[in-house]
Design a protein around this motif. Structure first.
Motif, PDB file in Angstrom:
ATOM      1  N   LYS A 158      -6.304  -2.007   7.356  1.00  0.00           N
ATOM      2  CA  LYS A 158      -5.810  -2.719   6.187  1.00  0.00           C
ATOM      3  C   LYS A 158      -6.143  -1.891   4.959  1.00  0.00           C
ATOM      4  O   LYS A 158      -7.114  -1.135   4.957  1.00  0.00           O
ATOM      5  CB  LYS A 158      -6.417  -4.121   6.070  1.00  0.00           C
ATOM      6  CG  LYS A 158      -7.918  -4.152   5.803  1.00  0.00           C
ATOM      7  CD  LYS A 158      -8.411  -5.569   5.700  1.00  0.00           C
ATOM      8  CE  LYS A 158      -9.901  -5.610   5.352  1.00  0.00           C
ATOM      9  NZ  LYS A 158     -10.212  -5.046   4.028  1.00  0.00           N
ATOM     10  N   ASN A 190       1.158   0.787  11.395  1.00  0.00           N
ATOM     11  CA  ASN A 190       2.021  -0.388  11.281  1.00  0.00           C
ATOM     12  C   ASN A 190       1.284  -1.519  10.581  1.00  0.00           C
ATOM     13  O   ASN A 190       1.838  -2.205   9.711  1.00  0.00           O
ATOM     14  CB  ASN A 190       2.496  -0.835  12.663  1.00  0.00           C
ATOM     15  CG  ASN A 190       3.593   0.054  13.213  1.00  0.00           C
ATOM     16  OD1 ASN A 190       4.424   0.551  12.463  1.00  0.00           O
ATOM     17  ND2 ASN A 190       3.588   0.263  14.519  1.00  0.00           N
ATOM     18  N   LYS A 232       0.967  -0.671   6.872  1.00  0.00           N
ATOM     19  CA  LYS A 232       2.214  -0.896   6.133  1.00  0.00           C
ATOM     20  C   LYS A 232       2.352  -2.358   5.738  1.00  0.00           C
ATOM     21  O   LYS A 232       2.738  -2.677   4.612  1.00  0.00           O
ATOM     22  CB  LYS A 232       3.420  -0.447   6.971  1.00  0.00           C
ATOM     23  CG  LYS A 232       3.606   1.056   7.035  1.00  0.00           C
ATOM     24  CD  LYS A 232       4.903   1.416   7.717  1.00  0.00           C
ATOM     25  CE  LYS A 232       4.907   1.051   9.181  1.00  0.00           C
ATOM     26  NZ  LYS A 232       6.156   1.472   9.876  1.00  0.00           N
ATOM     27  N   VAL A 233       2.044  -3.249   6.655  1.00  0.00           N
ATOM     28  CA  VAL A 233       2.118  -4.685   6.358  1.00  0.00           C
ATOM     29  C   VAL A 233       1.089  -5.062   5.305  1.00  0.00           C
ATOM     30  O   VAL A 233       1.379  -5.778   4.344  1.00  0.00           O
ATOM     31  CB  VAL A 233       1.900  -5.511   7.644  1.00  0.00           C
ATOM     32  CG1 VAL A 233       1.807  -6.994   7.313  1.00  0.00           C
ATOM     33  CG2 VAL A 233       3.028  -5.253   8.633  1.00  0.00           C
ATOM     34  N   SER A 234      -0.127  -4.563   5.461  1.00  0.00           N
ATOM     35  CA  SER A 234      -1.206  -4.854   4.509  1.00  0.00           C
ATOM     36  C   SER A 234      -0.868  -4.369   3.114  1.00  0.00           C
ATOM     37  O   SER A 234      -1.241  -4.993   2.110  1.00  0.00           O
ATOM     38  CB  SER A 234      -2.505  -4.200   5.002  1.00  0.00           C
ATOM     39  OG  SER A 234      -3.555  -4.360   4.076  1.00  0.00           O
ATOM     40  N   ALA A 235      -0.143  -3.249   3.020  1.00  0.00           N
ATOM     41  CA  ALA A 235       0.152  -2.633   1.720  1.00  0.00           C
ATOM     42  C   ALA A 235       1.148  -3.425   0.890  1.00  0.00           C
ATOM     43  O   ALA A 235       1.269  -3.193  -0.315  1.00  0.00           O
ATOM     44  CB  ALA A 235       0.682  -1.212   1.937  1.00  0.00           C
ATOM     45  N   THR A 236       1.845  -4.370   1.491  1.00  0.00           N
ATOM     46  CA  THR A 236       2.858  -5.114   0.739  1.00  0.00           C
ATOM     47  C   THR A 236       2.252  -6.062  -0.290  1.00  0.00           C
ATOM     48  O   THR A 236       2.951  -6.519  -1.198  1.00  0.00           O
ATOM     49  CB  THR A 236       3.759  -5.919   1.695  1.00  0.00           C
ATOM     50  OG1 THR A 236       2.954  -6.870   2.416  1.00  0.00           O
ATOM     51  CG2 THR A 236       4.473  -5.003   2.671  1.00  0.00           C
ATOM     52  N   VAL A 237       0.967  -6.350  -0.195  1.00  0.00           N
ATOM     53  CA  VAL A 237       0.346  -7.320  -1.114  1.00  0.00           C
ATOM     54  C   VAL A 237      -0.100  -6.681  -2.421  1.00  0.00           C
ATOM     55  O   VAL A 237      -0.409  -7.381  -3.384  1.00  0.00           O
ATOM     56  CB  VAL A 237      -0.858  -8.018  -0.448  1.00  0.00           C
ATOM     57  CG1 VAL A 237      -0.419  -8.728   0.817  1.00  0.00           C
ATOM     58  CG2 VAL A 237      -1.974  -7.017  -0.135  1.00  0.00           C
ATOM     59  N   GLY A 238      -0.154  -5.356  -2.491  1.00  0.00           N
ATOM     60  CA  GLY A 238      -0.606  -4.679  -3.706  1.00  0.00           C
ATOM     61  C   GLY A 238      -1.350  -3.402  -3.358  1.00  0.00           C
ATOM     62  O   GLY A 238      -1.475  -3.047  -2.191  1.00  0.00           O
ATOM     63  N   GLN A 239      -1.858  -2.718  -4.391  1.00  0.00           N
ATOM     64  CA  GLN A 239      -2.578  -1.472  -4.146  1.00  0.00           C
ATOM     65  C   GLN A 239      -3.767  -1.331  -5.093  1.00  0.00           C
ATOM     66  O   GLN A 239      -3.673  -1.657  -6.273  1.00  0.00           O
ATOM     67  CB  GLN A 239      -1.648  -0.263  -4.297  1.00  0.00           C
ATOM     68  CG  GLN A 239      -1.069  -0.078  -5.694  1.00  0.00           C
ATOM     69  CD  GLN A 239      -0.388   1.261  -5.873  1.00  0.00           C
ATOM     70  OE1 GLN A 239      -0.597   2.206  -5.102  1.00  0.00           O
ATOM     71  NE2 GLN A 239       0.428   1.382  -6.911  1.00  0.00           N
ATOM     72  N   GLY A 290      -2.495   3.598   0.933  1.00  0.00           N
ATOM     73  CA  GLY A 290      -3.144   2.786  -0.080  1.00  0.00           C
ATOM     74  C   GLY A 290      -4.491   3.285  -0.554  1.00  0.00           C
ATOM     75  O   GLY A 290      -5.109   2.673  -1.435  1.00  0.00           O
TER      76      GLY A 290
END
Length: 209
Positions: free
Chosen positions: A5, A42, A45-52, A77
């Motif tokens: 994550k 994978n 990539k999903v974890s990165a959708t919430v911000g950085q 990230g």
């Protein structure tokens, strides 16, 4: 910080600039010993959708032989990367660094040159060609500042190496001079501005004192 994550805001806030630098250098040691962290990209990539909330911003050359995230064994990230031939600053890159540190919370600005830099070699040779001429003008101050024995062109490998180092140091100085935001953050201890040189042969990043 988990490997599957991206780094969270709380994790980023808890880190110090020195801890981040140590993390990058440990990653470089893993790179040179071919002992990379195993990551689930994978999941990242999903974890990165919430911000950085990256730890650092690294200014590197565009050279294809210097894959920055790989060199420091960093995942999605983890770091911002700005790239331009010759790893010098300009207004856009300064703005990117200011965004990384002042807005997104990064705590380390790392200027990284590299061995056998083509842009530095071209600046040493006084190459003039299209937009490359303007680009190389940003490296000229380092060329002019370096004293050497022998030829002052790319056939003198020590000269090129010394200009690579000088270019990193001058870039760091200009970051401080041209960005009051970053200079103030460094003065307060919120960030560090450092430099280093990457070896194409060994894969090691040597920090400049």
């Amino acid at each position: 910080m988990g490997l599957n994550k991206i780094i969270t805001k709380l994790e980023q806030e808890a880190l110090t600039p020195d801890e981040i630098l140590n993390d990058l250098m440990e990653g470089n040691n893993r790179f040179t010993s071919d002992n990379f962290h195993s990551r689930d990209y994978n999941a990242l990539k999903v974890s990165a959708t919430v911000g950085q909330y990256p730890k650092a911003v690294i200014l590197s050359c565009v050279d294809s032989r210097v894959p920055v995230e790989t060199v420091f064994d960093q995942g999605i990230g983890d770091i911002f990367v700005a790239r331009v031939a010759g790893n010098f600053e300009n207004k856009d890159i300064l703005g990117s660094m200011e965004y990384a540190c002042k807005v997104a919370g990064s705590k380390l600005v790392f200027v990284m040159g590299h061995e056998s830099c083509g842009a530095v070699s071209a600046a040493c040779d006084g190459i003039e060609l299209g937009n490359i001429t303007h680009l190389l003008s940003n490296i000229k101050p380092a060329v002019e500042a370096v004293k050497t024995e022998g030829k002052r062109d790319s056939t003198n490998k020590k000269f090129v190496h010394d200009v690579v180092e000088k270019n990193v140091r001058l870039t760091m100085e200009r970051v401080r001079e041209k960005s009051p935001i970053l200079k103030d953050m460094e003065y307060k201890g919120d960030i560090k501005i450092i430099g280093g040189v990457y070896s194409l042969q060994s894969g090691k990043v040597e920090l400049l004192s």
